[in-house]
Motif scaffolding. Structure first.
Motif, PDB file in Angstrom:
ATOM      1  N   ASN A   3      34.192  45.281  39.866  1.00 49.88           N
ATOM      2  CA  ASN A   3      34.108  44.007  40.569  1.00 49.88           C
ATOM      3  C   ASN A   3      33.188  43.023  39.863  1.00 49.88           C
ATOM      4  O   ASN A   3      33.396  41.803  39.934  1.00 49.88           O
ATOM      5  CB  ASN A   3      33.672  44.233  42.018  1.00 49.88           C
ATOM      6  CG  ASN A   3      34.807  44.799  42.858  1.00 49.88           C
ATOM      7  OD1 ASN A   3      35.968  44.460  42.653  1.00 49.88           O
ATOM      8  ND2 ASN A   3      34.478  45.672  43.800  1.00 49.88           N
ATOM      9  N   GLU A   4      32.166  43.522  39.168  1.00 47.78           N
ATOM     10  CA  GLU A   4      31.352  42.645  38.326  1.00 47.78           C
ATOM     11  C   GLU A   4      32.221  42.007  37.237  1.00 47.78           C
ATOM     12  O   GLU A   4      32.125  40.801  36.969  1.00 47.78           O
ATOM     13  CB  GLU A   4      30.210  43.433  37.671  1.00 47.78           C
ATOM     14  CG  GLU A   4      29.104  43.860  38.601  1.00 47.78           C
ATOM     15  CD  GLU A   4      28.124  42.746  38.922  1.00 47.78           C
ATOM     16  OE1 GLU A   4      28.087  41.737  38.201  1.00 47.78           O
ATOM     17  OE2 GLU A   4      27.390  42.896  39.918  1.00 47.78           O
ATOM     18  N   ALA A   5      33.059  42.820  36.601  1.00 47.75           N
ATOM     19  CA  ALA A   5      33.960  42.296  35.566  1.00 47.75           C
ATOM     20  C   ALA A   5      34.910  41.266  36.168  1.00 47.75           C
ATOM     21  O   ALA A   5      35.185  40.214  35.562  1.00 47.75           O
ATOM     22  CB  ALA A   5      34.735  43.442  34.924  1.00 47.75           C
ATOM     23  N   ALA A   6      35.415  41.552  37.372  1.00 48.70           N
ATOM     24  CA  ALA A   6      36.333  40.627  38.029  1.00 48.70           C
ATOM     25  C   ALA A   6      35.632  39.324  38.407  1.00 48.70           C
ATOM     26  O   ALA A   6      36.238  38.244  38.352  1.00 48.70           O
ATOM     27  CB  ALA A   6      36.927  41.288  39.270  1.00 48.70           C
ATOM     28  N   PHE A   7      34.370  39.400  38.775  1.00 42.26           N
ATOM     29  CA  PHE A   7      33.578  38.205  39.093  1.00 42.26           C
ATOM     30  C   PHE A   7      33.489  37.317  37.849  1.00 42.26           C
ATOM     31  O   PHE A   7      33.702  36.097  37.908  1.00 42.26           O
ATOM     32  CB  PHE A   7      32.190  38.640  39.562  1.00 42.26           C
ATOM     33  CG  PHE A   7      31.385  37.571  40.264  1.00 42.26           C
ATOM     34  CD1 PHE A   7      31.692  36.235  40.161  1.00 42.26           C
ATOM     35  CD2 PHE A   7      30.286  37.933  41.030  1.00 42.26           C
ATOM     36  CE1 PHE A   7      30.936  35.265  40.815  1.00 42.26           C
ATOM     37  CE2 PHE A   7      29.523  36.976  41.698  1.00 42.26           C
ATOM     38  CZ  PHE A   7      29.850  35.642  41.578  1.00 42.26           C
ATOM     39  N   LYS A   8      33.190  37.923  36.701  1.00 47.07           N
ATOM     40  CA  LYS A   8      33.119  37.157  35.466  1.00 47.07           C
ATOM     41  C   LYS A   8      34.480  36.570  35.103  1.00 47.07           C
ATOM     42  O   LYS A   8      34.571  35.431  34.626  1.00 47.07           O
ATOM     43  CB  LYS A   8      32.579  38.035  34.331  1.00 47.07           C
ATOM     44  CG  LYS A   8      31.122  38.419  34.511  1.00 47.07           C
ATOM     45  CD  LYS A   8      30.639  39.387  33.439  1.00 47.07           C
ATOM     46  CE  LYS A   8      30.410  38.714  32.111  1.00 47.07           C
ATOM     47  NZ  LYS A   8      29.746  39.637  31.144  1.00 47.07           N
ATOM     48  N   LEU A   9      35.536  37.345  35.342  1.00 55.56           N
ATOM     49  CA  LEU A   9      36.892  36.846  35.108  1.00 55.56           C
ATOM     50  C   LEU A   9      37.149  35.597  35.949  1.00 55.56           C
ATOM     51  O   LEU A   9      37.695  34.597  35.463  1.00 55.56           O
ATOM     52  CB  LEU A   9      37.904  37.935  35.453  1.00 55.56           C
ATOM     53  CG  LEU A   9      39.377  37.600  35.233  1.00 55.56           C
ATOM     54  CD1 LEU A   9      39.734  37.737  33.756  1.00 55.56           C
ATOM     55  CD2 LEU A   9      40.271  38.521  36.065  1.00 55.56           C
ATOM     56  N   ALA A  10      36.739  35.647  37.225  1.00 59.48           N
ATOM     57  CA  ALA A  10      36.931  34.501  38.112  1.00 59.48           C
ATOM     58  C   ALA A  10      36.188  33.275  37.605  1.00 59.48           C
ATOM     59  O   ALA A  10      36.692  32.148  37.674  1.00 59.48           O
ATOM     60  CB  ALA A  10      36.462  34.863  39.526  1.00 59.48           C
ATOM     61  N   ARG A  11      34.987  33.477  37.067  1.00 60.04           N
ATOM     62  CA  ARG A  11      34.195  32.361  36.555  1.00 60.04           C
ATOM     63  C   ARG A  11      34.867  31.691  35.347  1.00 60.04           C
ATOM     64  O   ARG A  11      34.576  30.541  35.024  1.00 60.04           O
ATOM     65  CB  ARG A  11      32.805  32.848  36.169  1.00 60.04           C
ATOM     66  CG  ARG A  11      31.892  33.178  37.360  1.00 60.04           C
ATOM     67  CD  ARG A  11      31.271  31.914  37.929  1.00 60.04           C
ATOM     68  NE  ARG A  11      30.369  32.180  39.038  1.00 60.04           N
ATOM     69  CZ  ARG A  11      29.067  32.447  38.927  1.00 60.04           C
ATOM     70  NH1 ARG A  11      28.513  32.537  37.718  1.00 60.04           N
ATOM     71  NH2 ARG A  11      28.327  32.647  39.993  1.00 60.04           N
ATOM     72  N   LEU A  12      35.741  32.421  34.673  1.00 56.83           N
ATOM     73  CA  LEU A  12      36.451  31.852  33.524  1.00 56.83           C
ATOM     74  C   LEU A  12      37.632  30.985  33.947  1.00 56.83           C
ATOM     75  O   LEU A  12      38.160  30.219  33.143  1.00 56.83           O
ATOM     76  CB  LEU A  12      36.936  32.973  32.595  1.00 56.83           C
ATOM     77  CG  LEU A  12      35.850  33.788  31.895  1.00 56.83           C
ATOM     78  CD1 LEU A  12      36.457  34.964  31.142  1.00 56.83           C
ATOM     79  CD2 LEU A  12      35.042  32.911  30.941  1.00 56.83           C
ATOM     80  N   ASN A  13      38.055  31.093  35.195  1.00 58.52           N
ATOM     81  CA  ASN A  13      39.181  30.299  35.690  1.00 58.52           C
ATOM     82  C   ASN A  13      38.656  28.970  36.231  1.00 58.52           C
ATOM     83  O   ASN A  13      38.689  28.693  37.427  1.00 58.52           O
ATOM     84  CB  ASN A  13      39.930  31.062  36.788  1.00 58.52           C
ATOM     85  CG  ASN A  13      41.201  30.351  37.219  1.00 58.52           C
ATOM     86  OD1 ASN A  13      41.874  29.711  36.413  1.00 58.52           O
ATOM     87  ND2 ASN A  13      41.531  30.464  38.491  1.00 58.52           N
TER      88      ASN A  13
END
Length: 401
Positions: free
Chosen positions: A109-119
């Motif tokens: 979920n940390e990785a997914a949080f960073k992914l979201a910040r890239l959008n």
């Protein structure tokens, strides 16, 4: 000193005192240091998909640990590549999908949080939506996503930009617009007591996310790997996410997590933007391949669907005044109670040799191994009835409806 005393003397006080010291397991059963046998209907909180000491998992772990355990992320291994391909297939991510390996659900979920910040869409997207009473982990980013204010309070300020909304379609329609980067959700809120999303919620979330260019990120850490009677719980709604986080049951007991991306979402992360020393090492990926291989070979997803309905029928058939409802799907079930005695009921179950979990004062969570069969269901029926009788006879609840 006893083992309990040594535990208290050595371990940090982040957890409650252990209910028992367990020393071995086999199938759906575990034994403590005194030789007491317990029926495990929690499976390490939805982790032990194949129960304990499954021969295929043992063989895979022994073979890999004796061959190549760890190589760092400068190199690849056949088991890592095989598992990534398997997860792309099982999740429905297909050819355009990509997989990032880590060590836990919180890290996924940390990785997914960073992914979201890239959008960001040129900086227009500054908000991330998550749900009230959700749980995504205890690391700082995952905690920011978690919709439980009391859990966040001691660690404020957590990473910003997250807005928690009520779990309703009306709230989705009100809050989801072109300023939102991602919507995080659990298809079943496990830590909240196994709470289902409203009917049609996931389908509407998918429609709105597509309309506004928002990433739909589904946390399947607890619900994935067949636990709800489908490989992933979003399949019950016939939708696909833009990204899914998995852990727990895919490893069957070894620490592994993964973020799987779909379609164009796979292009957001660039080289060097995220990484993990241990993520996807040969030992955990070989073991995970064995676990998922057995689930496929033995149709344990179908077994979860069938056995879940049978357990639901058993619980309803107990006709206890303490039981108000049964929630969830497959082998992730929540027993809603009419009185705030879940902790006492879980303790009574342990006395009867049954491991279940009090998610809160009004909810018992059960999540047995996916291999559970007729004998274990009959054993559960006997032990849980006895636990209910213990609590009912204590005078805490009425003896009849």
């Amino acid at each position: 000193m006893t083992l309990h005393e040594r535990y208290a003397d050595a371990m940090m006080k982040t957890l409650s005192p252990p209910l028992a010291v367990l020393v071995r397991g086999e199938g759906c059963y575990v034994w403590d240091e005194n030789g007491t046998k317990y029926l495990d209907f929690l499976a390490g909180i939805a982790v032990n998909s194949l129960g304990h000491a499954h021969p295929d998992m043992v063989a895979a772990a022994q073979q890999q640990i004796g061959t190549l355990a760890h190589i760092s992320n400068y190199f690849a291994s056949p088991s890592q590549i095989e598992l990534a391909e398997r997860l792309k297939r099982l999740t429905g991510a297909g050819d355009a999908g990509r997989v990032y390996f880590c060590n836990s659900g919180a890290e996924a979920n940390e990785a997914a949080f960073k992914l979201a910040r890239l959008n960001t869409a040129g900086g227009r997207r500054s908000r991330i939506l998550a749900l009230n009473d959700s749980f995504h982990g205890r690391t700082m980013g995952a905690l920011a996503l978690t919709g439980k204010p009391l859990m966040r309070a001691p660690f404020e300020p957590v990473p910003g930009g997250v807005q928690h909304i009520e779990t309703s379609i009306a709230a989705l329609e009100r809050e989801l617009d072109d300023t939102v980067a991602a919507l995080f959700l659990e298809p079943v809120k496990g830590e909240a007591g196994v709470i289902d999303l409203p009917e049609g919620y996931l389908r509407r979330a998918r429609e709105l996310c597509t309309q506004h260019g928002v990433l739909l990120i589904i946390d399947e850490v607890q619900t994935g790997a067949g636990r709800t009677g489908k490989w992933f719980a979003y399949e019950h709604s016939n939708v696909l996410p833009d990204a899914v986080t998995v852990a727990k049951g895919i490893g069957g007991g070894v620490p592994i997590g993964a973020l799987v991306t779909f379609g164009d979402t796979s292009d957001l992360f660039l080289r060097g933007q995220h990484g993990s020393t241990f993520g996807g090492n040969p030992f955990v990926t070989a073991t995970s391949n064995a676990v998922l291989g057995v689930i496929e070979r033995d149709d344990l997803v179908g077994n979860a669907a069938r056995r879940g309905e049978e357990i639901r029928e058993l619980i309803v058939g107990m006709d206890s005044p303490l039981i108000s409802e049964v929630r969830g799907r497959g082998l992730l079930l929540g027993i809603g109670l009419s009185e705030p005695v879940a902790l006492k009921l879980a303790a009574a179950a342990l006395v009867e040799g049954l491991i279940v979990n009090a998610a809160n004062e009004f909810s018992i969570r059960i999540a047995p191994p996916l291999i559970v069969g007729d004998a274990e269901l009959a054993d559960f029926d006997e032990r849980f009835r006895a636990a209910l009788a213990r609590v009912t006879s204590s005078g805490l609840v009425p003896a009849t409806r």
